[in-house]
Design an enzyme around this catalytic site. Structure first.
Site, short mmCIF file in Angstrom:
data_model
loop_
_atom_site.label_atom_id
_atom_site.label_comp_id
_atom_site.label_asym_id
_atom_site.label_seq_id
_atom_site.Cartn_x
_atom_site.Cartn_y
_atom_site.Cartn_z
N ARG A 171 42.13 -11.58 35.63
CA ARG A 171 42.48 -10.49 36.40
C ARG A 171 41.21 -9.42 37.25
O ARG A 171 41.15 -9.16 36.36
CB ARG A 171 43.86 -10.14 37.15
CG ARG A 171 44.19 -8.81 38.69
CD ARG A 171 45.15 -8.36 38.38
NE ARG A 171 46.16 -8.89 39.00
CZ ARG A 171 47.54 -9.27 39.59
NH1 ARG A 171 47.61 -7.89 40.05
NH2 ARG A 171 48.55 -10.07 40.06
N HIS A 203 44.81 -16.56 44.17
CA HIS A 203 46.58 -16.65 43.18
C HIS A 203 47.37 -17.56 42.76
O HIS A 203 48.02 -16.90 43.62
CB HIS A 203 47.11 -14.91 43.55
CG HIS A 203 47.96 -14.14 43.43
ND1 HIS A 203 47.60 -14.80 41.11
CD2 HIS A 203 48.89 -13.02 43.09
CE1 HIS A 203 48.65 -13.66 41.00
NE2 HIS A 203 49.65 -13.11 42.04
N GLN A 249 50.91 -17.33 41.46
CA GLN A 249 52.06 -17.07 42.40
C GLN A 249 52.56 -18.22 43.67
O GLN A 249 53.28 -18.12 43.49
CB GLN A 249 51.14 -16.34 43.30
CG GLN A 249 51.51 -15.12 44.12
CD GLN A 249 53.06 -14.51 43.46
OE1 GLN A 249 53.23 -13.61 42.88
NE2 GLN A 249 54.59 -15.06 44.21
N ASP A 270 52.81 -10.76 52.56
CA ASP A 270 52.40 -10.15 51.70
C ASP A 270 51.46 -9.09 51.90
O ASP A 270 51.42 -8.94 53.67
CB ASP A 270 50.77 -10.72 51.36
CG ASP A 270 50.07 -10.44 49.82
OD1 ASP A 270 51.47 -10.07 48.88
OD2 ASP A 270 49.33 -10.53 49.41
N CYS A 292 55.08 -11.75 47.29
CA CYS A 292 54.94 -12.37 46.23
C CYS A 292 54.96 -11.20 45.59
O CYS A 292 55.39 -10.39 44.37
CB CYS A 292 52.98 -12.92 46.20
SG CYS A 292 51.91 -11.06 46.80
N ARG A 323 57.83 -16.31 38.19
CA ARG A 323 56.46 -16.47 38.13
C ARG A 323 56.19 -16.33 36.50
O ARG A 323 55.75 -17.20 36.09
CB ARG A 323 56.10 -15.05 38.50
CG ARG A 323 55.86 -14.67 39.45
CD ARG A 323 54.36 -15.72 40.59
NE ARG A 323 53.30 -15.36 39.13
CZ ARG A 323 52.17 -14.11 39.10
NH1 ARG A 323 52.55 -13.37 40.21
NH2 ARG A 323 51.58 -13.98 38.58
N1 CP Z 1 52.50 -10.51 42.82
C1 CP Z 1 51.85 -10.37 41.43
O1 CP Z 1 51.19 -11.00 41.70
O2 CP Z 1 52.20 -9.00 41.08
P1 CP Z 1 51.31 -8.15 40.19
O3 CP Z 1 50.19 -7.56 41.10
O4 CP Z 1 51.96 -6.83 40.04
O5 CP Z 1 51.45 -8.98 39.22
N1 NVA Z 2 46.97 -9.90 48.10
C1 NVA Z 2 47.75 -8.64 47.16
C2 NVA Z 2 48.23 -9.51 46.10
C3 NVA Z 2 49.03 -8.99 45.07
C4 NVA Z 2 49.90 -9.92 43.82
C5 NVA Z 2 46.23 -8.55 46.71
O1 NVA Z 2 45.38 -8.70 45.84
O2 NVA Z 2 46.41 -7.27 46.48
#
Ligand code: CP
Ligand code: NVA
Length: 304
Positions: free
Chosen positions: A103, A130, A133, A222, A262, A290
């Site tokens: 990540r 993502h 997701q 989101d 999400c 997930r």
């Molecule tokens: N939706 C998602 O990826 O959540 P987190 O940021 O908690 O991993």
């Molecule tokens: N768009 C959001 C998704 C979090 C899971 C972000 O990148 O923060």
């Protein structure tokens, strides 16, 4: 040869279909307590540059449930924080572990790690995509709505990383995707235009939330301010004011439409409590899925 999962476009329709089927089977096995330790002796590494609740915990639990182990590293804990190159990091980690979830901010960094790693690399979120997701979300939609064909799926809000993965999913899978984002917050042009060339009029982009949601089977949103954008929060709050998923907007969709987010949510901003906790919300089933989707992904990429 090792396979990576960096974007949904890395997978063919047949591979996505097989993954979704496998996720459903393993989900049933897990509910009956009958999962087999197919990843015994394997170790998954996670390198995260951004916070996470769902992605981290769901990958870790999925790995444990299949008999494997995990090593979680914030990138501050590694020599990446002292300028060791991504290439050297990838080469070294490949000697120790069997797969890596990353990540990070810049998608190019993920690609660089994957290029040099001799083990599967999985995108656990970048500024651009993502994909885990969205595959989990599609599992949820299939469970609630059955066949994806001819479903109208609305995306209301930011043209962000999750939206980009939805656009890629619409290239591979036969649903209609209607996106509504405020001017200036649209998805990246090259991602949208490439997808429209491949998916044609199944992808529709505009600025009007009502147009996207009218008659929809699924409404998706989101946060308005993603990780790494906190300095823009005030101007984003103003720009997205008319893009909230609330009861009035939900009533324009089909009566049995499901609402997805999400998570994490900023309740009262992009979505109201009424919708999040209401009968159309599938948001917590979505969060659970997930883990089921990623369990199948790990089994596929890391299994012998
Ligand atoms: N939706 C998602 O990826 O959540 P987190 O940021 O908690 O991993
Ligand atoms: N768009 C959001 C998704 C979090 C899971 C972000 O990148 O923060």
């Amino acid at each position: 040869m090792k396979r990576d999962f960096l974007t949904i476009l890395d997978l063919s329709f047949e591979e996505i279909d097989a993954l979704l089927r496998r996720a459903s089977i393993l989900k049933e096995d897990s509910k009956r307590g009958e999962l087999k330790p197919t990843l015994a002796g394997k170790t998954l590494g996670l390198i995260f540059d951004k916070p996470s609740t769902r992605t981290r915990v769901s990958f870790e639990v999925a790995m444990y449930q299949l008999g494997g182990r995990v090593i979680f590293m914030s990138s501050q804990d590694t020599q990446l924080s002292r300028d060791e190159t991504l290439r050297d990091t990838a080469l070294v980690l490949s000697r120790y572990i069997d797969g890596l979830v990353v990540r990070t901010f810049d998608d190019a960094d993920l690609q660089e790690l994957a290029r040099h790693a001799e083990i599967p690399v999985i995108n656990g979120l970048t500024d651009l995509y993502h994909p885990c997701q969205v595959l989990g979300d599609i599992l949820t939609i299939q469970e609630k709505k059955g066949d994806l064909k001819s479903l109208r799926i609305a995306w209301v809000g930011d043209g962000n990383n999750v939206a980009h993965s939805w656009i890629n999913a619409a290239v591979r899978l036969p649903f209609q995707l209607l996106l509504a984002c405020p001017p200036g917050y649209e998805p990246k042009e090259e991602i949208l235009e490439t997808a429209k060339e491949l998916a044609g009029d199944r992808i529709f982009y505009g600025n009007d939330p009502l147009a996207a949601v009218r008659g929809a089977d699924v409404i998706n949103t989101d946060v308005w301010t993603s990780m790494g954008q906190d300095e823009e929060r005030r101007e984003r709050l103003a720009a997205f004011r008319d893009y909230q998923i609330n009861g009035d907007l939900l009533r324009k969709a089909k009566p049995d439409a499901i609402v997805l987010h999400c998570l994490p949510a900023h309740r009262g901003e992009e979505i109201t409590d009424e919708v999040m906790d209401g009968p159309n919300s599938a948001i917590f089933d979505q969060a659970e899925n997930r883990m089921h989707l990623q369990r199948a992904l790990l089994d596929w990429l890391l299994g012998v």
